[in-house]
Design a protein around this motif. Structure first.
Motif, mmCIF file in Angstrom:
data_model
loop_
_atom_site.group_PDB
_atom_site.id
_atom_site.type_symbol
_atom_site.label_atom_id
_atom_site.label_comp_id
_atom_site.label_asym_id
_atom_site.label_seq_id
_atom_site.Cartn_x
_atom_site.Cartn_y
_atom_site.Cartn_z
ATOM 1 N N ILE A 6 -10.311 2.650 5.915
ATOM 2 C CA ILE A 6 -10.391 1.397 5.001
ATOM 3 C C ILE A 6 -8.941 0.801 4.853
ATOM 4 C CG2 ILE A 6 -10.814 1.133 2.568
ATOM 5 C CD1 ILE A 6 -12.857 3.298 2.605
ATOM 6 N N ALA A 7 -7.916 1.495 4.624
ATOM 7 C CA ALA A 7 -6.658 1.061 4.568
ATOM 8 C C ALA A 7 -6.278 0.176 5.626
ATOM 9 C CB ALA A 7 -5.711 2.066 4.345
ATOM 10 N N PHE A 8 -6.451 0.382 6.819
ATOM 11 C CA PHE A 8 -6.032 -0.173 8.033
ATOM 12 C C PHE A 8 -6.924 -1.525 8.056
ATOM 13 C CE2 PHE A 8 -2.872 2.886 9.203
ATOM 14 C CZ PHE A 8 -1.958 2.080 9.995
ATOM 15 N N ALA A 9 -8.359 -1.100 7.914
ATOM 16 C CA ALA A 9 -9.361 -2.300 8.177
ATOM 17 C C ALA A 9 -9.129 -3.152 6.843
ATOM 18 C CB ALA A 9 -10.814 -1.779 8.118
ATOM 19 N N GLY A 10 -8.575 -3.021 5.839
ATOM 20 C CA GLY A 10 -8.436 -3.965 4.706
ATOM 21 C C GLY A 10 -7.316 -4.834 5.163
ATOM 22 N N VAL A 11 -6.210 -4.049 5.740
ATOM 23 C CA VAL A 11 -4.761 -4.867 6.054
ATOM 24 C C VAL A 11 -5.068 -5.973 7.122
ATOM 25 C CG1 VAL A 11 -2.564 -4.520 6.838
ATOM 26 C CG2 VAL A 11 -3.439 -3.253 5.208
ATOM 27 N N VAL A 12 -6.004 -5.454 8.174
ATOM 28 C CA VAL A 12 -6.599 -6.356 9.449
ATOM 29 C C VAL A 12 -7.369 -7.421 8.864
ATOM 30 C CG1 VAL A 12 -7.900 -6.206 11.663
ATOM 31 C CG2 VAL A 12 -5.935 -4.454 10.871
ATOM 32 N N VAL A 13 -8.375 -7.312 8.012
ATOM 33 C CA VAL A 13 -9.061 -8.381 7.779
ATOM 34 C C VAL A 13 -8.167 -9.314 6.900
ATOM 35 C CG1 VAL A 13 -10.845 -8.986 5.872
ATOM 36 C CG2 VAL A 13 -10.981 -7.086 7.544
ATOM 37 N N CYS A 14 -7.227 -9.011 6.236
ATOM 38 C CA CYS A 14 -6.010 -9.908 5.629
ATOM 39 C C CYS A 14 -5.299 -10.351 6.540
ATOM 40 C CB CYS A 14 -5.300 -9.169 4.497
ATOM 41 S SG CYS A 14 -6.253 -8.575 3.007
ATOM 42 N N PHE A 15 -4.988 -10.017 7.633
ATOM 43 C CA PHE A 15 -4.259 -10.625 8.666
ATOM 44 C C PHE A 15 -5.269 -11.752 9.442
ATOM 45 C CE2 PHE A 15 -3.287 -10.493 13.447
ATOM 46 C CZ PHE A 15 -2.156 -10.915 13.332
ATOM 47 N N LEU A 16 -6.454 -11.361 9.682
ATOM 48 C CA LEU A 16 -7.237 -12.253 10.292
ATOM 49 C C LEU A 16 -7.281 -13.442 9.451
ATOM 50 C CD1 LEU A 16 -9.999 -9.752 11.614
ATOM 51 C CD2 LEU A 16 -8.201 -11.031 13.014
ATOM 52 N N VAL A 17 -7.442 -13.675 8.237
ATOM 53 C CA VAL A 17 -7.964 -14.639 7.539
ATOM 54 C C VAL A 17 -6.576 -15.297 6.918
ATOM 55 C CG1 VAL A 17 -10.181 -14.039 6.813
ATOM 56 C CG2 VAL A 17 -8.405 -13.261 5.377
ATOM 57 N N ARG A 18 -5.273 -14.774 7.456
ATOM 58 C CA ARG A 18 -4.162 -15.279 6.976
ATOM 59 C C ARG A 18 -3.730 -15.120 5.623
ATOM 60 N NH1 ARG A 18 -3.148 -20.918 10.200
ATOM 61 N NH2 ARG A 18 -3.431 -20.123 12.396
ATOM 62 N N VAL A 19 -4.049 -13.994 4.887
ATOM 63 C CA VAL A 19 -3.558 -13.826 3.528
ATOM 64 C C VAL A 19 -2.060 -13.601 3.579
ATOM 65 C CG1 VAL A 19 -3.693 -11.877 1.702
ATOM 66 C CG2 VAL A 19 -5.658 -12.458 2.872
ATOM 67 N N ARG A 20 -1.661 -13.993 2.627
ATOM 68 C CA ARG A 20 0.030 -13.965 2.362
ATOM 69 C C ARG A 20 0.612 -12.591 2.671
ATOM 70 N NH1 ARG A 20 2.747 -11.416 -1.402
ATOM 71 N NH2 ARG A 20 1.027 -10.954 -2.641
ATOM 72 N N ALA A 21 1.645 -12.691 3.606
ATOM 73 C CA ALA A 21 2.407 -11.396 4.051
ATOM 74 C C ALA A 21 1.690 -10.245 4.823
ATOM 75 C CB ALA A 21 3.093 -10.891 2.924
ATOM 76 N N ALA A 22 0.402 -10.658 5.410
ATOM 77 C CA ALA A 22 -0.475 -9.862 5.812
ATOM 78 C C ALA A 22 0.123 -9.284 7.282
ATOM 79 C CB ALA A 22 -1.840 -10.171 5.937
ATOM 80 N N GLU A 23 0.849 -10.284 7.816
ATOM 81 C CA GLU A 23 1.150 -9.981 9.119
ATOM 82 C C GLU A 23 2.674 -9.022 9.022
ATOM 83 O OE1 GLU A 23 3.399 -13.499 7.561
ATOM 84 O OE2 GLU A 23 1.340 -12.753 7.598
#
Length: 499
Positions: free
Chosen positions: A120-137
């Motif tokens: 859940i933790a990594f999937a959440g961060v990856v989803v945020c990275f995919l949709v360009r959430v602030r500082a996700a990268e």
């Protein structure tokens, strides 16, 4: 360290008492850091803050008890790892990513129970990275770097030359390959495709991840059968299926453990009360959403498999101060009414289950009795009067006997390893009515040991354990006379005469 000042045995006893409270200090510090981050937009008086912390502590009592002196177990370390992950998610920066990756990696090294939360933790961060959430990268890069470094260091420290060992229920090659491979893929994507379009990111992440999963499935096909695939059918029926923590929360109802039911209901109410707070902060605080999903998953898994009960008890109450501060703020009037209705639904559902589920009238058989320790404070000195050899024992006697065995003896049936063939052998030896199967199961052993048991089984006279625990004899088992009166019974095995 304590061995510098006292005998090894005494040092170990003191270490068991000292170490859990030290871990509790880490737990408490992480808890306060998480709560302070959740409360950073609220202005609370010192009195209100203290009362909310007190309420939080009371609600997490089951989790805190994991840190009581003498409690040496893996759950307390896993709780700390998950709290580090939640703190990293709430920080939502590169340093937070390091906390996420380190906590996730350590939790897998300790045990696989938290694997769903890691996903859940990594999937959440990856989803945020995919949709360009602030500082996700930055968060993803930090998490992948920490996961890679921690998994490699732990493999060197804990696996060493056995790094290629493939066991699906413990940190070993299958999980190490996944951790290292996924870390490289996530690190490459977060650094090389941070500004790419969504289709490109999906391609860069998806194709290598699918290839990695296929490769691991091909290399370690037995892992596809789940972490308990090594349990033989007999041990599963007579041991694993009887363990209460492998059952759903309905077991608490049937067993009359309503205090635990109330605790779970309170956790559900906390989650309901936290939803409005998370909804308001979701857009500007993605780490909060992912942390909340981890806490919700902890409670959901507990409802299905009660072994998870200490995780929601430790993680869910962390949201209490912020949830209460939000609900009692001036702009949350409508949310209070909706939340009150949902709380009523939770309480009503719990009450309905209480009324509709009838407690079970428990009846025990000899297999249940075999798991009890009935040799407390008994004399084992008869072991020093015979030549060393291997001893067949029922499940409950194994660990007490390990602590007093003289040099040269070995026993079967230590219950900590799910793959141990000794468990199956002992179930066959003590419960079967087939003499040939019993002789085959006891062939590797020189002795058998059983304690007298005050309760009597219905199968007394037909099953070996029921007969011996009643203090009776069995053809082919030669009783060794004890040096003084004791309930501990030791028998030599005459394999030719064994019935």
């Amino acid at each position: 360290m304590l061995e510098l000042f006292m005998p090894a045995g005494t040092a170990l006893d003191w270490a068991f008492l000292i170490w859990p409270p030290l871990m509790l200090a880490i737990f408490s510090c992480l808890g306060v850091l998480i709560i302070d981050r959740l409360l950073r937009e609220f202005q609370l008086s010192a009195t209100r803050y203290a009362l909310l912390l007190l309420l939080t502590t009371i609600l997490m009592a089951i989790g805190v008890l994991e840190f009581s002196p003498g409690r040496i177990d893996h759950h307390n370390a896993q709780i700390i790892a998950m709290m580090a992950v939640m703190l990293g998610l709430l920080r939502w920066d590169r340093a937070g990513g390091w906390l996420i990756g380190t906590g996730c990696a350590l939790s897998i090294v300790i045990g696989l129970e938290c694997l769903p939360f890691v996903v859940i933790a990594f999937a959440g961060v990856v989803v945020c990275f995919l949709v360009r959430v602030r500082a996700a990268e930055k968060v993803l890069a930090g998490a992948a770097t920490a996961m890679l470094a921690t998994s490699v260091l732990c493999a060197a420290a804990f696996l060493g030359p056995n790094v290629a060992l493939a066991q699906c229920d413990v940190f070993s090659a299958p999980y190490l390959v996944l951790m290292i491979g996924a870390s490289f893929i996530l690190l490459a994507a977060s650094t090389g495709a941070a500004t790419a379009s969504l289709p490109v990111k999906l391609l860069v992440l998806g194709v290598p991840m699918v290839l990695l999963l296929v490769a691991v499935a091909w290399l370690y096909p037995v892992c596809l059968q789940g972490p308990y695939q090594m349990i033989d059918p007999l041990s599963r029926t007579l041991w694993f299926n009887r363990i209460w923590q492998e059952k759903s929360f309905l077991f608490f109802y049937r067993n009359g453990q309503y205090d635990l039911v109330v605790n779970l209901a309170l956790q559900a109410i906390v989650i309901v009360c936290t939803v409005p707070f998370v909804a308001v902060r979701a857009k500007r605080d993605p780490g909060l959403v992912i942390s909340f999903l981890i806490a919700v998953a902890a409670l959901a898994f507990t409802l299905v498999v009660t072994r998870y009960i200490r995780f929601p008890a430790a993680l869910v109450p962390l949201f209490v101060p912020a949830a209460m501060a939000h609900l009692f703020s001036t702009e949350a009037g409508l949310q209070r009414r909706w939340t009150g209705g949902l709380v009523g639904v939770v309480a009503g559902s719990a009450s309905f289950l209480y009324i509709s589920i009838t407690p079970i009238g428990w009846s025990f058989d000899s297999v249940d009795y075999m798991s009890f320790d009935e040799c407390k404070e008994q004399d084992f000195s008869v072991l020093s009067t015979v030549a060393p050899g291997s001893i067949a024992v029922p499940l409950g006697l194994s660990m007490p006997l390990v602590e007093v065995l003289p040099d040269g003896f070995s026993i079967a049936n230590v219950p900590f390893h799910r793959a141990a063939p000794g468990m199956k052998r002992m179930f066959e030896a003590f419960t079967t009515v087939d003499p040939d199967l019993r002789r085959s199961a006891l062939a590797p052993f020189d002795y058998m040991a059983v304690c007298r048991f005050k309760l009597r089984s219905a199968d007394e006279g037909t099953a070996l354990y029921a007969t011996l625990s009643a203090g009776q004899d069995w053809p082919g088992l030669i009783r060794v006379a004890p040096t003084q009166e004791t309930d501990f019974q030791l028998f030599r095995i005459d394999h030719a005469a064994l019935r």
